[in-house]
Design a protein around this motif. Structure first.
Motif, mmCIF file in Angstrom:
data_model
loop_
_atom_site.group_PDB
_atom_site.id
_atom_site.type_symbol
_atom_site.label_atom_id
_atom_site.label_comp_id
_atom_site.label_asym_id
_atom_site.label_seq_id
_atom_site.Cartn_x
_atom_site.Cartn_y
_atom_site.Cartn_z
ATOM 1 N N GLU A 109 -3.766 -3.890 5.625
ATOM 2 C CA GLU A 109 -5.060 -4.453 6.017
ATOM 3 C C GLU A 109 -6.202 -3.497 5.641
ATOM 4 N N LEU A 110 -7.240 -4.071 5.059
ATOM 5 C CA LEU A 110 -8.428 -3.298 4.655
ATOM 6 C C LEU A 110 -8.009 -1.996 3.973
ATOM 7 N N ALA A 111 -7.205 -2.157 2.924
ATOM 8 C CA ALA A 111 -6.609 -1.003 2.250
ATOM 9 C C ALA A 111 -7.649 0.001 1.772
ATOM 10 N N GLY A 155 -12.899 -4.360 1.907
ATOM 11 C CA GLY A 155 -12.838 -5.604 2.673
ATOM 12 C C GLY A 155 -11.627 -6.462 2.371
ATOM 13 N N GLU A 156 -10.783 -6.046 1.416
ATOM 14 C CA GLU A 156 -9.623 -6.836 1.016
ATOM 15 C C GLU A 156 -8.353 -6.320 1.678
ATOM 16 N N ASP A 157 -7.469 -7.260 2.077
ATOM 17 C CA ASP A 157 -6.109 -6.916 2.470
ATOM 18 C C ASP A 157 -5.240 -6.969 1.214
ATOM 19 N N ILE A 158 -4.323 -6.011 1.089
ATOM 20 C CA ILE A 158 -3.489 -5.916 -0.101
ATOM 21 C C ILE A 158 -2.027 -6.124 0.273
ATOM 22 N N GLU A 159 -1.347 -6.978 -0.494
ATOM 23 C CA GLU A 159 0.078 -7.225 -0.272
ATOM 24 C C GLU A 159 0.907 -6.470 -1.309
ATOM 25 N N TYR A 160 1.844 -5.665 -0.817
ATOM 26 C CA TYR A 160 2.731 -4.885 -1.686
ATOM 27 C C TYR A 160 4.141 -5.466 -1.644
ATOM 28 N N THR A 196 -4.207 -8.879 -4.049
ATOM 29 C CA THR A 196 -5.064 -9.179 -2.909
ATOM 30 C C THR A 196 -4.479 -10.379 -2.171
ATOM 31 N N VAL A 197 -4.562 -10.325 -0.836
ATOM 32 C CA VAL A 197 -4.000 -11.404 -0.025
ATOM 33 C C VAL A 197 -4.809 -12.683 -0.190
ATOM 34 N N GLU A 198 -6.117 -12.577 -0.234
ATOM 35 C CA GLU A 198 -6.980 -13.757 -0.242
ATOM 36 C C GLU A 198 -6.875 -14.564 -1.535
ATOM 37 N N ASP A 199 -6.976 -13.873 -2.686
ATOM 38 C CA ASP A 199 -7.004 -14.598 -3.961
ATOM 39 C C ASP A 199 -5.783 -14.366 -4.829
ATOM 40 N N GLY A 200 -4.910 -13.443 -4.434
ATOM 41 C CA GLY A 200 -3.734 -13.159 -5.242
ATOM 42 C C GLY A 200 -4.034 -12.416 -6.531
ATOM 43 N N ASP A 201 -5.190 -11.738 -6.584
ATOM 44 C CA ASP A 201 -5.552 -10.987 -7.780
ATOM 45 C C ASP A 201 -4.683 -9.742 -7.897
ATOM 46 N N LEU A 202 -4.264 -9.443 -9.122
ATOM 47 C CA LEU A 202 -3.427 -8.270 -9.354
ATOM 48 C C LEU A 202 -4.239 -6.992 -9.147
ATOM 49 N N VAL A 203 -3.712 -6.087 -8.333
ATOM 50 C CA VAL A 203 -4.352 -4.798 -8.078
ATOM 51 C C VAL A 203 -3.668 -3.696 -8.868
#
Length: 301
Positions: free
Chosen positions: A96-98, A153-158, A35-42
């Motif tokens: 964005e908003l994955a 509601g989360e943006d995800i960074e790959y 997750t972009v906001e908190d860096g939680d592993l998806v």
């Protein structure tokens, strides 16, 4: 510039745009999503990353994923970033908003009776009237359930790396099946000679490209395979240009007792229990499927 020259330029540009990896290509992909906001592993293909994050690895196979570009196996934004690149390419993409926007109206109050007693606690993943959700609170006979996706509601960074373009047909087949079924299956493709009757009822020998799959208890009891085997097999046939898929079961009678040889291919009690634990079966969904079939039969009658 003449029309002919413009056409030549357009053809050259189209050819250039088709260089590199394109839709329909099979690739071996390593990636980690946070997750972009908190860096939680998806999600991740790296066992080391999972261990660092304290993620339980039991029952999961880590390692590069074989995917088909354009087949929806990863987010479209990631695919778009890969198109035109070559094996060895790395990238970093924000989706964005994955999983869609967070909808407050999807947080609803339901009767606690609709939730199994063992799941009546905050954070429990529940199925209410066929819809998945998470329990927020339980007060008296009422439960507050959030039916939004956990990552809404989360943006995800790959972060990804294309390890190679997959050319081997057997590896392509295994990669496709892994998209549907989390099981280590033995499979191979071979050309068979099969006798068939033609339009004149005469017998002729034809060649058929066949994918063979060794059946396992985990495959036989996998919920997705149970209800979607035709669609899964057809997808593999279409993408690999095969003629058929054959799932075969090998029963080894050596050392099997009379009870062990019935129904489960010679498994003893301990093996049967282990297979049932590993099987991906949701009892509620199976009941719903059976009830739906019964209703359909009633309508036909």
């Amino acid at each position: 510039m003449s029309d002919e020259q413009e056409a030549e330029v357009a053809d050259e540009e189209e050819t250039e745009s088709q260089d590199g990896l394109q839709e329909g290509d099979f690739i071996s992909l390593d990636y980690t999503a946070r997750t972009v906001e908190d860096g939680d592993l998806v999600d991740t293909t790296s066992e080391d990353v999972a261990e660092e994050e304290g993620v339980e690895a039991e029952g999961r196979e880590f390692g590069p994923r074989t995917i088909v570009l354009g087949a929806g196996h990863i987010f479209e934004d990631v695919e778009e970033d890969i198109y035109g690149k070559e094996a060895g390419a790395e990238g970093d993409v924000t989706v964005e908003l994955a999983f869609g926007e967070y909808d407050n109206e999807e947080v609803r109050t339901v009767s606690a009776d609709k939730i199994d007693e063992d799941d009546r606690y905050p954070g429990a993943r529940v199925n209410v009237d066929g819809q998945q959700g998470y329990v927020e609170t339980i007060i008296g006979g009422r439960a507050r359930v959030d039916f939004n996706h956990p990552l809404a509601g989360e943006d995800i960074e790959y972060e990804y790396e294309v390890l190679e373009e997959v050319e081997d047909q057997d590896e392509k087949a295994k990669g496709l099946f892994s998209m549907y079924i989390d099981a280590d299956l033995d499979m191979w493709i071979q050309t068979d000679e099969v006798e068939e009757e033609d339009e004149d009822d005469e017998t002729e020998t034809v060649e058929k490209e066949t994918l063979y799959i060794e059946a396992t208890p985990q495959l036989s009891m996998n919920q997705q395979w149970m209800f979607q085997k035709q669609q899964i097999a057809q997808d593999v046939i279409d993408r690999l240009d095969l003629d058929r898929v054959i799932v075969q079961e090998t029963i080894d009678g050596a050392g099997a007792g009379m009870m062990g040889g019935m129904g489960m291919g010679g498994m003893g009690g301990a093996d049967l229990e282990e297979a049932l634990e590993d099987a991906d079966i949701d009892e509620d969904e199976i009941v719903e499927e059976l009830e739906a079939d019964d209703e359909a039969e009633d309508v036909e009658e």
